[in-house]
Motif scaffolding. Structure first.
Motif, short mmCIF file in Angstrom:
data_model
loop_
_atom_site.label_atom_id
_atom_site.label_comp_id
_atom_site.label_asym_id
_atom_site.label_seq_id
_atom_site.Cartn_x
_atom_site.Cartn_y
_atom_site.Cartn_z
N THR A 84 0.82 -1.21 0.00
CA THR A 84 0.00 0.00 0.00
C THR A 84 0.85 1.25 0.00
O THR A 84 0.64 2.18 -0.80
CB THR A 84 -0.94 0.01 1.21
OG1 THR A 84 -1.79 -1.14 1.17
CG2 THR A 84 -1.80 1.26 1.21
N ARG A 85 1.84 1.32 0.89
CA ARG A 85 2.70 2.50 0.97
C ARG A 85 3.49 2.68 -0.32
O ARG A 85 3.69 3.80 -0.79
CB ARG A 85 3.63 2.39 2.17
CG ARG A 85 2.93 2.45 3.51
CD ARG A 85 3.84 1.96 4.63
NE ARG A 85 3.13 1.88 5.89
CZ ARG A 85 2.31 0.86 6.22
NH1 ARG A 85 2.12 -0.13 5.37
NH2 ARG A 85 1.70 0.86 7.38
N PHE A 86 3.96 1.57 -0.87
CA PHE A 86 4.73 1.65 -2.12
C PHE A 86 3.85 2.18 -3.26
O PHE A 86 4.30 3.01 -4.05
CB PHE A 86 5.28 0.27 -2.47
CG PHE A 86 6.01 0.23 -3.78
CD1 PHE A 86 7.26 0.83 -3.91
CD2 PHE A 86 5.46 -0.40 -4.88
CE1 PHE A 86 7.94 0.81 -5.13
CE2 PHE A 86 6.13 -0.43 -6.10
CZ PHE A 86 7.37 0.17 -6.21
N THR A 87 2.62 1.71 -3.34
CA THR A 87 1.71 2.18 -4.38
C THR A 87 1.44 3.68 -4.23
O THR A 87 1.44 4.43 -5.21
CB THR A 87 0.38 1.41 -4.33
OG1 THR A 87 0.64 0.00 -4.47
CG2 THR A 87 -0.56 1.86 -5.43
N VAL A 88 1.17 4.11 -3.00
CA VAL A 88 0.93 5.53 -2.73
C VAL A 88 2.15 6.36 -3.13
O VAL A 88 2.03 7.41 -3.77
CB VAL A 88 0.58 5.76 -1.25
CG1 VAL A 88 0.57 7.25 -0.90
CG2 VAL A 88 -0.77 5.13 -0.91
N LEU A 89 3.33 5.88 -2.76
CA LEU A 89 4.57 6.58 -3.09
C LEU A 89 4.72 6.73 -4.60
O LEU A 89 5.02 7.83 -5.10
CB LEU A 89 5.76 5.81 -2.52
CG LEU A 89 7.16 6.29 -2.94
CD1 LEU A 89 7.48 7.61 -2.28
CD2 LEU A 89 8.22 5.24 -2.62
N TYR A 90 4.51 5.66 -5.33
CA TYR A 90 4.69 5.68 -6.79
C TYR A 90 3.69 6.61 -7.46
O TYR A 90 4.07 7.48 -8.27
CB TYR A 90 4.55 4.27 -7.34
CG TYR A 90 4.90 4.14 -8.80
CD1 TYR A 90 6.19 3.80 -9.20
CD2 TYR A 90 3.94 4.34 -9.80
CE1 TYR A 90 6.52 3.68 -10.55
CE2 TYR A 90 4.26 4.23 -11.14
CZ TYR A 90 5.55 3.90 -11.51
OH TYR A 90 5.87 3.80 -12.84
N VAL A 91 2.42 6.45 -7.13
CA VAL A 91 1.37 7.23 -7.80
C VAL A 91 1.49 8.72 -7.48
O VAL A 91 1.43 9.57 -8.38
CB VAL A 91 -0.02 6.70 -7.42
CG1 VAL A 91 -1.11 7.61 -7.97
CG2 VAL A 91 -0.21 5.27 -7.94
N LEU A 92 1.66 9.05 -6.20
CA LEU A 92 1.74 10.47 -5.83
C LEU A 92 3.01 11.13 -6.35
O LEU A 92 3.00 12.32 -6.68
CB LEU A 92 1.64 10.63 -4.32
CG LEU A 92 0.26 10.35 -3.71
CD1 LEU A 92 0.26 10.65 -2.21
CD2 LEU A 92 -0.83 11.16 -4.41
N VAL B 233 -0.36 15.30 1.34
CA VAL B 233 0.32 15.46 0.05
C VAL B 233 -0.68 15.38 -1.09
O VAL B 233 -0.66 16.20 -2.02
CB VAL B 233 1.41 14.39 -0.11
CG1 VAL B 233 1.96 14.40 -1.54
CG2 VAL B 233 2.54 14.63 0.87
N ALA B 234 -1.60 14.41 -1.03
CA ALA B 234 -2.61 14.27 -2.09
C ALA B 234 -3.50 15.49 -2.18
O ALA B 234 -3.78 16.00 -3.27
CB ALA B 234 -3.44 13.01 -1.83
N VAL B 235 -3.94 16.00 -1.02
CA VAL B 235 -4.81 17.18 -1.00
C VAL B 235 -4.06 18.40 -1.53
O VAL B 235 -4.62 19.20 -2.29
CB VAL B 235 -5.33 17.44 0.42
CG1 VAL B 235 -6.04 18.79 0.51
CG2 VAL B 235 -6.29 16.32 0.85
N LEU B 236 -2.80 18.54 -1.15
CA LEU B 236 -2.01 19.68 -1.62
C LEU B 236 -1.88 19.65 -3.14
O LEU B 236 -2.01 20.70 -3.81
CB LEU B 236 -0.63 19.65 -0.98
CG LEU B 236 0.35 20.76 -1.43
CD1 LEU B 236 -0.21 22.13 -1.09
CD2 LEU B 236 1.72 20.56 -0.78
N LEU B 237 -1.65 18.48 -3.71
CA LEU B 237 -1.53 18.38 -5.17
C LEU B 237 -2.85 18.73 -5.85
O LEU B 237 -2.87 19.40 -6.89
CB LEU B 237 -1.10 16.96 -5.55
CG LEU B 237 0.31 16.53 -5.12
CD1 LEU B 237 0.57 15.08 -5.47
CD2 LEU B 237 1.36 17.44 -5.75
#
Length: 295
Positions: free
Chosen positions: A169-177, A278-282
């Motif tokens: 999960t963390r790896f996916t979030v890291l890659y996508v964001l 981070v997601a909200v900021l983007l």
């Protein structure tokens, strides 16, 4: 002298298996003491257990996790999936040129102004993600197929290690964001410039590999050299989106710090909060730029 024979102990009495009432058995579950037949016996550290006790015991066993809270997995499923998606998208590019036009990163602006109904500025926000799975076609000058080959090589080398230590999960979030972060910076700085490539996500992995390595106390000189060399190429050769690379690098570094240095007592809460921020900021930056371009 007595001639009586010694008294023998009575033979154990057979019971019927609790799961198969038509079968006799002399064995009982070591946990619940219910009679079990050979088909119901499960070997335990001592004796045998019934299927229900084994199932209940498995629920109480703590699942192995990494130091950063991720579940320990044997196969890099996310990494392999990402490579597969990139390859499939590249095949789509070779089959149809409009495929690139439909999904590349485009702000919707040109030197002559905004194109109505086209690009991120006109609601096609999906381009911030889909562009990260496209690459320069084989006929794209000196880069050609080397674009996807280098990115997939880097993903294959770094991905499994990061996926293993961070968890899927963390790896996916890291890659996508990280991919989105690179495209958002391009949208902010140069909305006229189209772009494709997983490089923003790859630079995010570079940053994460460095941060995680420092956190674990391993030698990070190799990844530092790789980051420096790639940044030199980024700012030396024309046709490379430095915004995508730098945006991915910064986004990956921020997320990696949150994932690697979150206090153990509030690890998951801090990691989720950092990812959300981070997601909200983007999203906010993208929305603000869209308003500025369309008003």
């Amino acid at each position: 002298m007595s001639t009586d024979s010694p008294q023998q102990a009575p033979a154990p009495e057979a019971s019927m298996c609790y799961r198969h009432p038509d079968r006799e058995t002399y064995v009982r579950c070591t946990r619940c003491d219910r009679p079990i037949c050979p088909d119901c016996m499960r070997v335990a550290s001592v004796g045998h257990q019934c299927p229900e006790c084994v199932r209940d015991g498995n629920r109480t066993v703590r699942e192995a996790r990494t130091v950063f809270g991720g579940r320990v997995r044997a196969r890099p499923v996310v990494t392999l999936t990402l490579i597969g998606l990139n390859v499939l998208a590249y095949i789509g590019e070779l089959v149809s040129r409009p495929f690139v036009d439909r999904f590349e990163m485009v702000g919707g602006m040109t030197a002559h102004g905004r194109i109505p109904g086209f690009g991120v500025a006109d609601g096609e926000w999906y381009r911030l993600i889909t562009a990260a799975f496209l690459h320069m076609p084989m006929n794209a000058g000196s880069f050609g197929i080397t674009h996807i080959l280098f990115n997939m090589w880097a993903l294959w080398v770094l991905g499994p290690q990061l996926e293993n230590v961070l968890g899927r999960t963390r790896f996916t979030v890291l890659y996508v964001l990280s991919a989105v972060g690179g495209n958002v910076l391009l949208y902010l700085v140069d909305p006229q410039q189209p772009a494709v490539g997983a490089s923003g996500a790859i630079f995010g992995l570079f940053a994460a590999f460095f941060v995680v390595g420092r956190r674990l106390g391993v030698d990070t000189r190799g990844i530092v050299f790789l980051i420096v060399i790639n940044l030199m190429f980024t700012f030396t050769f024309s046709g490379i989106s430095w915004e995508g690379h730098v945006g991915g690098l910064v986004t990956g570094a921020v997320l990696a710090v949150a994932f690697a240095y979150a206090p153990r007592q509030r690890q998951k809460a801090v990691q989720v909060a950092a990812s959300t921020v981070v997601a909200v900021l983007l999203v906010v930056l993208t929305a603000a730029q869209t308003v500025a371009l369309t008003s």
